[in-house]
Enzyme design. Structure first.
Site, mmCIF file in Angstrom:
data_model
loop_
_atom_site.group_PDB
_atom_site.id
_atom_site.type_symbol
_atom_site.label_atom_id
_atom_site.label_comp_id
_atom_site.label_asym_id
_atom_site.label_seq_id
_atom_site.Cartn_x
_atom_site.Cartn_y
_atom_site.Cartn_z
ATOM 1 N N SER A 77 66.369 82.228 10.867
ATOM 2 C CA SER A 77 65.281 81.361 10.409
ATOM 3 C C SER A 77 65.496 80.921 8.969
ATOM 4 C CB SER A 77 63.934 82.081 10.505
ATOM 5 O OG SER A 77 62.917 81.261 9.954
ATOM 6 N N THR A 89 63.857 82.641 5.682
ATOM 7 C CA THR A 89 64.211 83.957 5.150
ATOM 8 C C THR A 89 65.236 83.777 4.044
ATOM 9 O OG1 THR A 89 65.994 84.336 6.732
ATOM 10 C CG2 THR A 89 63.777 85.063 7.391
ATOM 11 N N VAL A 103 68.169 85.202 3.071
ATOM 12 C CA VAL A 103 69.613 85.122 3.321
ATOM 13 C C VAL A 103 69.952 83.826 4.053
ATOM 14 C CG1 VAL A 103 71.582 86.225 4.458
ATOM 15 C CG2 VAL A 103 69.895 87.615 3.260
ATOM 16 N N CYS A 104 69.127 83.422 4.998
ATOM 17 C CA CYS A 104 69.364 82.172 5.732
ATOM 18 C C CYS A 104 69.311 80.982 4.770
ATOM 19 C CB CYS A 104 68.344 82.002 6.844
ATOM 20 S SG CYS A 104 68.370 83.331 8.065
ATOM 21 N N ALA A 105 68.365 81.007 3.872
ATOM 22 C CA ALA A 105 68.243 79.944 2.877
ATOM 23 C C ALA A 105 69.476 79.909 1.983
ATOM 24 C CB ALA A 105 66.984 80.143 2.045
#
Length: 165
Positions: free
Chosen positions: A54, A57, A59-61
């Site tokens: 997602s 979050t 780390v995803c960003a």
């Protein structure tokens, strides 16, 4: 092939279908503007496929921001981020973070990515964190599926492999 990875230390299951040397299967998805996307439209370009659970979050960003920044000066290269986030969330994030060099797509509608390529975390209904580097013919030259979904990928190794092709 079923594979166990972890999410915050808890074992979860994915189907790990792809290997280096395979042609990455085409998939349909929806862009942040609700338009249709097909991977096959990018044949003839080097591609980084960047998957994660997602965009909302940390780390995803970071993963999206880092790859967006790293490819800005590369010719014939595109970053495609794939998640099950709704297109509206992807659009908001891209506007907020000035994501202009990466194409963000959602697998929520067609589920082609999860069905054709694996990486669906069965217990969560979200995609695992992974990075693939594809050459201009769509052949996988680099693959990293994170053993712990909460960790960042190895950006350097992926980018080094991209520069070799």
């Amino acid at each position: 092939m079923k594979k166990t990875i972890s999410f915050k230390g808890t074992p979860v299951t994915i189907e790990d279908k792809l290997n280096v040397g395979d042609v990455f299967p085409n998939f349909r998805a929806v862009t942040k503007t609700l338009s249709e996307f097909e991977l096959s439209d990018y044949k003839g370009k080097n591609v980084i496929i960047n998957t994660f659970p997602s965009i909302d979050t940390g780390v995803c960003a970071l993963q999206t921001i880092n790859f967006n920044r790293e490819v800005r000066d590369l010719v014939d290269t595109v970053v495609i981020t794939v998640s099950k986030d709704l297109p509206f969330a992807l659009g908001r994030f891209c506007a907020d973070k000035e994501i202009n060099n990466a194409i963000t797509v959602s697998d929520y509608k067609y589920r082609d990515f999860e069905n054709n390529n694996g990486l669906l975390v069965e217990e969560l209904g979200l995609l695992a964190r992974a990075v693939f580097v594809l050459d201009k013919e769509g052949v996988i030259r680099y693959k990293e599926v994170l053993e712990e979904i909460g960790e960042e990928p190895n950006y350097k190794d992926a980018l080094d492999e991209l520069k070799k092709i």
